[in-house]
Scaffold this motif. Structure first.
Motif, short mmCIF file in Angstrom:
data_model
loop_
_atom_site.label_atom_id
_atom_site.label_comp_id
_atom_site.label_asym_id
_atom_site.label_seq_id
_atom_site.Cartn_x
_atom_site.Cartn_y
_atom_site.Cartn_z
N GLY A 183 36.04 12.04 78.96
CA GLY A 183 34.87 11.18 79.15
C GLY A 183 34.93 9.94 78.27
N ALA A 184 35.36 10.13 77.02
CA ALA A 184 35.48 8.99 76.11
C ALA A 184 36.57 8.03 76.58
CB ALA A 184 35.78 9.48 74.70
N ALA A 185 37.68 8.58 77.07
CA ALA A 185 38.76 7.73 77.58
C ALA A 185 38.32 6.96 78.81
CB ALA A 185 39.98 8.59 77.91
N LEU A 186 37.54 7.60 79.67
CA LEU A 186 37.02 6.92 80.86
C LEU A 186 36.06 5.81 80.47
CD1 LEU A 186 36.82 6.72 83.94
CD2 LEU A 186 35.07 8.50 83.86
N GLN A 187 35.19 6.08 79.51
CA GLN A 187 34.24 5.07 79.05
C GLN A 187 34.98 3.88 78.42
OE1 GLN A 187 31.21 6.57 76.47
NE2 GLN A 187 30.15 4.60 76.31
N ALA A 188 36.01 4.16 77.63
CA ALA A 188 36.78 3.09 77.00
C ALA A 188 37.51 2.25 78.05
CB ALA A 188 37.79 3.68 76.01
N ALA A 189 38.06 2.91 79.06
CA ALA A 189 38.74 2.18 80.14
C ALA A 189 37.76 1.33 80.91
CB ALA A 189 39.44 3.16 81.08
N LYS B 78 35.29 -2.54 84.82
CA LYS B 78 34.97 -1.80 86.05
C LYS B 78 34.06 -0.63 85.71
CE LYS B 78 39.41 -2.73 88.31
NZ LYS B 78 40.59 -2.11 88.93
N SER B 79 33.28 -0.21 86.69
CA SER B 79 32.40 0.94 86.45
C SER B 79 33.24 2.21 86.37
CB SER B 79 31.36 1.07 87.57
OG SER B 79 32.00 1.50 88.76
N GLN C 288 32.62 4.90 87.93
CA GLN C 288 32.76 5.38 89.30
C GLN C 288 33.95 4.71 89.99
OE1 GLN C 288 29.01 4.64 91.18
NE2 GLN C 288 28.26 6.70 90.75
N ASP C 289 34.09 3.40 89.81
CA ASP C 289 35.21 2.70 90.43
C ASP C 289 36.55 3.19 89.88
OD1 ASP C 289 33.65 1.19 92.12
OD2 ASP C 289 33.59 -0.56 90.79
N LEU C 290 36.62 3.42 88.58
CA LEU C 290 37.86 3.91 87.99
C LEU C 290 38.23 5.30 88.52
CD1 LEU C 290 37.43 2.73 84.30
CD2 LEU C 290 38.99 1.80 86.02
N VAL C 291 37.24 6.18 88.60
CA VAL C 291 37.49 7.53 89.13
C VAL C 291 37.88 7.45 90.60
CG1 VAL C 291 36.43 9.75 89.66
CG2 VAL C 291 36.03 8.69 87.44
N ARG C 292 37.18 6.61 91.37
CA ARG C 292 37.49 6.44 92.79
C ARG C 292 38.93 5.96 92.98
NH1 ARG C 292 33.52 3.24 93.87
NH2 ARG C 292 32.06 4.92 94.19
N GLU C 293 39.36 4.97 92.16
CA GLU C 293 40.72 4.45 92.25
C GLU C 293 41.74 5.53 91.89
OE1 GLU C 293 41.03 1.00 89.78
OE2 GLU C 293 39.60 -0.15 90.99
N ALA C 294 41.43 6.31 90.84
CA ALA C 294 42.36 7.36 90.42
C ALA C 294 42.52 8.43 91.50
CB ALA C 294 41.88 7.99 89.11
N VAL C 295 41.40 8.84 92.12
CA VAL C 295 41.46 9.85 93.17
C VAL C 295 42.20 9.30 94.39
CG1 VAL C 295 40.07 11.19 94.81
CG2 VAL C 295 39.42 11.09 92.39
N THR C 296 41.93 8.07 94.77
CA THR C 296 42.61 7.45 95.90
C THR C 296 44.11 7.39 95.64
OG1 THR C 296 40.67 6.15 96.46
CG2 THR C 296 42.78 5.39 97.33
N HIS C 297 44.47 6.96 94.45
CA HIS C 297 45.88 6.86 94.09
C HIS C 297 46.55 8.23 94.11
CE1 HIS C 297 49.36 4.96 92.28
NE2 HIS C 297 49.42 5.98 91.44
N HIS C 298 45.87 9.23 93.57
CA HIS C 298 46.44 10.58 93.53
C HIS C 298 46.61 11.16 94.93
CE1 HIS C 298 47.35 14.53 91.96
NE2 HIS C 298 46.48 15.02 92.80
N LEU C 299 45.60 11.00 95.78
CA LEU C 299 45.66 11.57 97.12
C LEU C 299 46.61 10.82 98.05
CD1 LEU C 299 41.94 12.56 97.73
CD2 LEU C 299 43.87 14.00 97.02
N SER C 300 46.97 9.60 97.69
CA SER C 300 47.92 8.85 98.53
C SER C 300 49.34 9.36 98.32
CB SER C 300 47.84 7.36 98.22
OG SER C 300 48.35 7.10 96.94
#
Length: 90
Positions: free
Chosen positions: A10-16, A22-23, A25-37
């Protein structure tokens, strides 16, 4: 959807989020999209191998296969195999 993260993640996500502007949510969305691709995580061995052209995508989509050889009944000896067309059905 709710997502529970460890305090460290959580702290790493907040720092990023703060670093990129970027929000979360956007960072998590990008990570999930990248992983599932199928690209793996950035900097992973798979991602580097694909970028260098060492790993190619599948030529045909996944398909269920049937075994070409079946073991003889009651044995698991590697040297004793038979062709499925000669198989005896019980």
């Amino acid at each position: 959807m709710n997502l529970e993260l460890s305090a460290e993640l959580g702290a790493a996500l907040q720092a990023a989020s703060e670093r990129t502007g970027k929000s979360q949510q956007d960072l998590v969305r990008e990570a999930v999209t990248h992983h599932l691709s199928g690209n793996g995580m950035p900097g992973s061995d798979r991602a580097r191998a694909r970028a260098e052209g060492l790993v190619q995508p599948a030529r045909v989509p996944y398909r269920k296969t049937t075994p070409r050889l079946l073991p003889l009944d009651g044995t698991n000896t590697l040297g004793r195999w038979r062709h499925p067309r000669t198989a005896i059905t019980q």
